[in-house]
Design an enzyme around this catalytic site. Structure first.
Site, PDB file in Angstrom:
ATOM      1  CG  HIS A   1       8.974  -1.297  -7.348  1.00  0.00           C
ATOM      2  ND1 HIS A   1       7.902  -2.070  -6.987  1.00  0.00           N
ATOM      3  CD2 HIS A   1       9.827  -1.297  -6.298  1.00  0.00           C
ATOM      4  CE1 HIS A   1       8.118  -2.543  -5.767  1.00  0.00           C
ATOM      5  NE2 HIS A   1       9.266  -2.092  -5.329  1.00  0.00           N
TER       6      HIS A   1
ATOM      7  CD  GLU B   1       8.947  -5.306   1.976  1.00  0.00           C
ATOM      8  OE1 GLU B   1       8.806  -4.245   1.364  1.00  0.00           O
ATOM      9  OE2 GLU B   1       9.707  -6.210   1.596  1.00  0.00           O
TER      10      GLU B   1
ATOM     11  CG  ASP C   1       5.702  -3.603  -0.674  1.00  0.00           C
ATOM     12  OD1 ASP C   1       4.785  -3.499  -1.512  1.00  0.00           O
ATOM     13  OD2 ASP C   1       6.871  -3.857  -0.981  1.00  0.00           O
TER      14      ASP C   1
ATOM     15  CB  CYS D   1      14.823   1.298   3.228  1.00  0.00           C
ATOM     16  SG  CYS D   1      13.964  -0.268   3.179  1.00  0.00           S
TER      17      CYS D   1
HETATM   18  C1  PEP Z   1       9.174  -0.802   0.602  1.00  0.00           C
HETATM   19  O1  PEP Z   1       8.282  -1.619   0.356  1.00  0.00           O
HETATM   20  O2  PEP Z   1       9.000   0.199   1.336  1.00  0.00           O
HETATM   21  C2  PEP Z   1      10.508  -0.966   0.007  1.00  0.00           C
HETATM   22  C3  PEP Z   1      11.517  -0.198   0.340  1.00  0.00           C
HETATM   23  O3  PEP Z   1      10.652  -1.935  -0.924  1.00  0.00           O
HETATM   24  P1  PEP Z   1      10.146  -1.802  -2.433  1.00  0.00           P
HETATM   25  O4  PEP Z   1       9.705  -0.385  -2.647  1.00  0.00           O
HETATM   26  O5  PEP Z   1      11.284  -2.193  -3.291  1.00  0.00           O
HETATM   27  O6  PEP Z   1       9.013  -2.767  -2.482  1.00  0.00           O
HETATM   28 MG    MG Z   2       8.786  -3.485  -0.542  1.00  0.00          MG
END
Ligand code: PEP
Ligand code: MG
Length: 579
Positions: A194, A438, A462, A509
């Site tokens: 992140h 995910e 994820d 996303c």
């Molecule tokens: C993901 O897991 O692809 C996602 C968009 O969520 P995050 O990166 O916030 O875990």
């Molecule tokens: Mg995620």
């Protein structure tokens, strides 16, 4: 020539400036009295910390490759000598005995005294030795602090600086951004942590996973961070500086050229309309979504609202933030994801990277955490519902793994709607509720989720981590983190198919959606909604506009049947160069 260190490129852009070693800042320590019977123990604690510092430096010294410039080895030798010097090894012991104080305080007093002496000196070389004192003292101090928990770091002055650290948490990344940091580089961390995502989103050039970074970089030295090539260059010479300045100019020209397609619709040559949406971390990201002419927000990560503070924001505070975003988007859809705290996103700065042994990514994270704390969750649901009265809002649930979880969420949403009706507060009665796919289990069971939800969004960050058993934070297994793994492609295909059969939209996303190497492949697989950090949106749009999706399908089918990485890479390369 400067010293070139390579790592994982995570956020492009070139930054030139002075290094700021985060660990260099003298952590805040307080004085406390140590009872007489415990003084010997305190002295032992201090001696152990010094001994450990010596072992650490020796280990570094041994691992230095033969071709490393001699001054780096000298640097470490000088620190080893200092550790053996009575000024650092013995005087603090005398201070502990005399003042009956804690070891940290004794060390701080001695450091202040030594630095004071160096500051008085006329010789510029000797004056720079105070940096070395700080470095060595901090090493001992970190060892002392780690004996009993986490270190608390003093707030650094970061404007225009290039921050260098062992590891950087998302909370620290956010804070440093607000302090005006120009770029970051860290010894640990993966491309899809992140922290990396935040750096990309905030447009901060970043390189992570640079082996032994902290052994080589000195506080305050001239530095270049090249986020695209994943390089940290210490002590650049004039020719290198000129090269990187040219790269900065080229990057700016490239962005100006892309802006020309800003107003064009994201429609492929053969007429397929594609939604290009933005991922947003903080309300300050909104202008970037406008610059990129995003069709809306496909992922607003609300957890950034919850970190770096003691108390979570209440319903009203959240509502005001969501309202601001919805209004700023002027009628374009805003997908608000409910809290995804846990794993590497912990509320406070002190809670750094959790121990791997706890398996935090598989623990109480995201929706699991929210269902465990319904009060916190319901306040957020109400705030999102209220924001939906002001414009098109969608609610998105992260990390679903069972249909039961989803049913619980949908029940809570109904209850909170009832709650708002009683309060006579307005909201969109038909607020779409979607789920992130995910967790591999949810991808395999996608039809069951698709039947109960209004949209799906594939979280590849994820999904890849969990499917391939590769910790997205761990630079050591980064080489296994592969969006093109046949298993990942099959799961994506399953989810797109489930959405199509249920008649609901499927978005993506995760970072894969903004990676131009995969745009054609995903278009060919049937994906029509991409959500990404705004800086990359126009590049993806360029590819969409130039693509003839119908012509991609044959190669895409071959990619989906392929079993080896080499074959897949070759075919993707071919796909990306199809005329
Ligand atoms: C993901 O897991 O692809 C996602 C968009 O969520 P995050 O990166 O916030 O875990
Ligand atoms: Mg995620």
């Amino acid at each position: 020539m400067g010293l070139v260190l390579s790592g994982i490129s995570v956020s492009r852009g070139v930054a030139i400036g002075k290094a700021h070693l985060l660990q260099h800042d003298f952590p805040e320590v307080g004085e406390y009295t140590v009872p007489k019977p415990l003084l010997t123990e305190e002295i032992t604690r201090f001696r152990l910390a010094v001994k450990k510092a010596r072992q650490q430096l020796k280990a570094i010294r041994q691992r230095i490759p033969a071709h490393t410039p001699a001054d780096i080895a000298d640097f470490i030798d000088a620190h080893l000598l200092m550790l053996g010097d009575a000024a650092l090894a013995e005087v603090p012991v005398a201070i502990i005995k005399e003042r009956r104080c804690n070891a940290e305080w004794a060390l701080k007093l001695q450091r202040d005294a030594l630095v004071g002496v160096f500051e008085e000196m006329d010789d510029p070389y000797l004056r720079t030795r105070q940096d070395d004192v700080n470095h060595v003292v901090n090493r001992i101090l970190r060892n002392l602090l780690y004996q009993g928990g986490h270190p608390k770091e003093a707030e650094p002055q970061l404007k225009g600086r290039l921050a260098i650290a062992e590891d950087i948490s998302p909370a620290e990344m956010l804070m440093m951004h607000y302090q005006g940091v120009a770029a970051i580089a860290s010894q640990y961390g993966g491309a899809n942590s992140h922290t990396a995502i935040l750096a990309r989103s905030l447009g901060v050039p970043a390189v992570v996973g640079v082996p032994r970074l902290l052994d080589y970089i000195r506080h305050g030295e001239a530095l270049v961070i090249d986020g695209r090539q994943g390089v940290v260059l210490a002590g650049p010479d004039p020719a290198e500086l000129e090269y990187f300045r040219r790269r900065q100019r080229e990057e700016r020209r490239h962005l100006t050229a892309l802006r020309k397609i800003r107003e064009l619709p994201a429609v492929s040559r053969d007429g397929h309309a594609v939604q290009l949406l933005a991922n947003v971390e903080i309300p300050e990201d909104i202008p970037a979504t406008r610059r990129a002419a995003a069709a809306g927000i496909g992922l607003y990560r609300t957890e950034m609202l919850f970190i770096n503070r003691d108390q979570p924001p209440d319903e009203e505070e959240q509502y005001r933030v969501y309202r601001k975003i919805v209004r700023a988007m002027k009628g374009r859809p805003v997908t608000i994801r409910t809290l995804d705290l846990g794993a590497d996103k912990t509320p406070g700065l002190a809670e750094r990277r959790p121990a791997a042994a706890n398996n935090p990514a598989m623990g109480l994270r995201a929706i699991r955490c929210c269902l465990r704390e319904p009060e916190l969750f319901c306040a957020q649901i109400r705030a999102i519902l209220r924001a939906s009265a002001l414009g098109p809002v969608r609610m998105m649930i992260p990390m679903l793994s069972t249909v039961q979880e989803l049913q619980q969420v949908l029940r809570l949403v109904e209850e909170e709607k009832q709650h708002l009706r009683r309060r006579r507060q307005r909201f969109d009665e038909n607020l779409p509720v979607g789920g992130m796919i995910e967790v591999p289990a949810a991808a395999v069971a996608a039809p069951a989720f698709a039947r109960r939800l209004d949209f799906l969004s594939i979280g590849t960050n994820d999904l890849i981590q969990y499917t391939l058993a590769v910790d997205r934070l761990d630079e050591q297994v980064n080489y296994l983190y592969d969006p093109l793994h046949p298993a990942i492609l099959k799961l994506i295909q399953l989810v797109i198919g489930a959405g199509r059969r249920a008649g609901i939209p499927v978005a993506m996303c995760g970072e894969m959606a903004g990676d131009t190497r995969y745009t054609r492949l995903l278009l060919g697989m049937g994906l029509r909604e991409f959500s990404m950090y705004p800086a990359t949106l126009l590049e993806v749009k360029r590819i969409v506009i130039d693509a003839e999706i119908g012509r991609l399908s044959r190669t895409v089918k071959r990619i989906l049947r392929a079993e080896s990485r080499e074959e897949i890479l070759t075919l993707v390369e071919k796909l990306n160069h199809l005329e």
